[in-house]
Every structure is written in C-alpha cells, then in structure tokens.
Design a protein around this motif. Structure first.
Motif, PDB file in Angstrom:
ATOM      1  N   GLY A  45       0.765  -1.251  -0.059  1.00 40.98           N
ATOM      2  CA  GLY A  45       0.017   0.036  -0.265  1.00 40.98           C
ATOM      3  C   GLY A  45       0.747   1.344   0.113  1.00 40.98           C
ATOM      4  N   HIS A  46       2.012   1.187   0.231  1.00 34.97           N
ATOM      5  CA  HIS A  46       3.219   2.169   0.307  1.00 34.97           C
ATOM      6  C   HIS A  46       4.083   2.157  -0.822  1.00 34.97           C
ATOM      7  N   THR A  47       4.624   1.092  -1.191  1.00 33.34           N
ATOM      8  CA  THR A  47       5.491   0.898  -2.271  1.00 33.34           C
ATOM      9  C   THR A  47       5.519  -0.387  -3.182  1.00 33.34           C
ATOM     10  N   ARG A  48       6.126  -0.329  -4.272  1.00 37.55           N
ATOM     11  CA  ARG A  48       5.911  -1.813  -5.026  1.00 37.55           C
ATOM     12  C   ARG A  48       7.102  -2.464  -4.301  1.00 37.55           C
ATOM     13  N   ALA A  49       6.878  -3.804  -4.488  1.00 40.03           N
ATOM     14  CA  ALA A  49       7.840  -4.859  -4.215  1.00 40.03           C
ATOM     15  C   ALA A  49       9.342  -4.539  -4.722  1.00 40.03           C
ATOM     16  N   GLU A  50       9.173  -4.104  -6.093  1.00 45.07           N
ATOM     17  CA  GLU A  50      10.300  -4.132  -6.717  1.00 45.07           C
ATOM     18  C   GLU A  50      11.233  -2.647  -6.436  1.00 45.07           C
ATOM     19  N   ASP A  51      10.814  -1.713  -5.415  1.00 47.17           N
ATOM     20  CA  ASP A  51      11.229  -0.421  -5.145  1.00 47.17           C
ATOM     21  C   ASP A  51      11.958  -0.484  -3.634  1.00 47.17           C
ATOM     22  N   VAL A  52      11.732  -1.693  -3.125  1.00 46.01           N
ATOM     23  CA  VAL A  52      12.539  -1.863  -1.832  1.00 46.01           C
ATOM     24  C   VAL A  52      13.847  -2.009  -2.202  1.00 46.01           C
ATOM     25  N   ASP A  53      14.805  -1.322  -1.288  1.00 48.43           N
ATOM     26  CA  ASP A  53      16.406  -1.389  -1.881  1.00 48.43           C
ATOM     27  C   ASP A  53      17.121  -2.385  -0.701  1.00 48.43           C
ATOM     28  N   ALA A  54      16.629  -2.346   0.442  1.00 47.06           N
ATOM     29  CA  ALA A  54      17.327  -3.422   1.313  1.00 47.06           C
ATOM     30  C   ALA A  54      16.196  -3.925   2.342  1.00 47.06           C
ATOM     31  N   VAL A  55      16.549  -5.084   2.894  1.00 48.74           N
ATOM     32  CA  VAL A  55      15.887  -5.700   4.036  1.00 48.74           C
ATOM     33  C   VAL A  55      16.752  -6.093   5.206  1.00 48.74           C
ATOM     34  N   LEU A  56      16.433  -5.678   6.601  1.00 51.43           N
ATOM     35  CA  LEU A  56      17.296  -5.796   7.614  1.00 51.43           C
ATOM     36  C   LEU A  56      16.531  -6.562   8.885  1.00 51.43           C
ATOM     37  N   VAL A  57      17.068  -7.778   9.132  1.00 48.90           N
ATOM     38  CA  VAL A  57      16.171  -8.743   9.856  1.00 48.90           C
ATOM     39  C   VAL A  57      16.985  -8.830  11.039  1.00 48.90           C
TER      40      VAL A  57
END
Length: 253
Positions: A45-57
């Motif tokens: 609802g806020h951004t496309r999956a393709e536009d995520v730059d990094a994930v931190l877990v």
C-alpha cells in the motif's frame, strides 16, 4: 527519516493486522525491517515490491521474517525483475525461509548479507550498529542512523543494559513489548513488557517510545497505560498505517 509501521503484533497477526514490519525511508531509499507475517500486504500500500532497496532482519523467527518469501517471489515473478535485493540478517537466520521454494528459484532475487550481532555496517544512506540481545535464538538490536537522526529497534529480547546504550539519545525507540507489565516465567529473559520498554526509554533518554510486538489480543490502551508511569515522553503503540517523521512527527498515542 520517515518510518511507516506495517504491523505490530507478536507471534501471529490479529484480524486486519500484521506482525512486525517497518519501512524506513531516507530520500528515495527504502529499507524494510523485520517483515513478519502479513506485513507485505500493508507494504504494497506504500511502495512496490520492486522498489524496496534493502531488508534488515533482527532474527529468524517467522513473525519477523516470513514475508521475505512473498516479497522475493513478487520480485522474481515481476515482468521486469529488479536488481538483487540486499537482505541483511544474522548468520543462518533465514535458512528456513529461503528454502521454502524449489532450489534456485529465488537465487537471482536477492543477495544475502549475513552478519554477527555486534557488527556495524551500511545499507544505502543508513549506518547500522547492531548489538546481541538475549532471546531464544540469536537476535540483534539496531541503531539506524542517517542525517543526524537515529532509530533504535530491539527485535525481540529480554531487558538488557546494552539496549539502553544502543538507544542513547535516539529520536525513536521501537521496542518489543509483548506483555503489558509482567513477563510470564517461561518467557522471562527472552521477551519484555511495555513497562520494561518504558524504563529503558527513560534510561536511554529517547525522544519517543513506540511499543510493538504486542501479544495478540492485548488492548493497545493497556500496553500504553503500563508504560506511562515510567516514561514521560510521547508513547505510541505500533499499528498498520502509523507514520513517524523523525523531524516533525505528530506523536499521537
């Protein structure tokens, strides 16, 4: 630095909600933290999956990382697959999640950047300082900094003075608060309460306390009221659609 909360439930999502998930933006860079069960739907609802730059877990429990699988599926199956997504996590934390699909299916969708809690590293414009905090599996707390703004995040953990040091002077402390006041004996040392989080926030001198990872069914008001006597600053309870601008947020409780 702008923070969008995608969910705030611990263990499993409540109806219409999601487990933890936090989108942190600086300029055009999008960092996704701990995408747990149900968080991807809110993220989209806020951004496309393709536009995520990094994930931190922070750690490998599925209420903190399960939606990495559908996120990587969406990128892999896109009509124009993006570059590989950097996914930073403690060593071995994502082995089970990344093994859900057939071997090799998600290989081109991501670059796994494993770290040891205690390491410092960069993700785009964000400087990340991690620290090992007590939980039933290896867990990292984070101090995430950019442009003179600082977000501290606990993952899941029992109370620990290292979190106070990590959060010192932070604009926002995003704190696991599974229980309002008392942590049951079987979880003691591995999880915290809203009261614990408020005590830490006061000791660290943070600007704003956000309680998250509430046990499903816990009333937000109860968690809030458990924290109020121990922290005099603004207190919020994490829920989908909540947004915080670290420069000019309207810190509604």
């Amino acid at each position: 630095m702008r923070i969008t909360v995608l969910g705030g439930s611990g263990a499993w999502p409540v109806a219409g909600g999601a487990c933890g998930g936090y989108l942190v933006r600086w300029a055009d860079y999008r960092l996704l933290i701990d995408p747990g069960f149900g968080s991807l739907g809110h993220l989209l609802g806020h951004t496309r999956a393709e536009d995520v730059d990094a994930v931190l877990v922070s750690h490998g429990h599925p209420d903190h990382c399960a939606d990495i699988n559908p996120l990587l599926r969406a990128r892999t199956l896109s009509t124009s697959p993006p570059d590989r997504l950097t996914v930073a996590a403690p060593h071995g934390a994502l082995d089970a999640i990344l093994a859900l699909d057939e071997p090799g299916f998600l290989d081109d969708s991501h670059r796994l950047a494993e770290f040891t809690p205690g390491d410092a590293f960069r993700l785009g414009p964000f400087q990340i300082q991690s620290v090992a905090l007590p939980h039933s599996v290896d867990n990292a707390g984070f101090r995430i900094s950019a442009g003179g703004r600082h977000l501290a995040y606990t993952g899941d953990r029992g109370p620990d003075p290292r979190m106070v040091d990590l959060a010192s002077g932070a604009d926002v402390l995003l704190a696991e608060a599974t229980f309002p006041e008392e942590v049951p004996a079987r979880h003691r040392g591995n999880l915290s309460s809203a009261r614990d989080a408020a005590v830490e926030a006061t000791s660290a001198g943070v600007g704003h306390l956000v309680l998250t990872h509430l046990w499903p069914g816990t009333a937000h008001r109860r968690a809030y009221e458990a924290a109020v006597p121990y922290f005099r600053g603004p207190i919020s309870v994490a829920q989908p659609t909540m947004e915080l601008d670290l420069g000019s947020a309207d810190h509604a409780s």
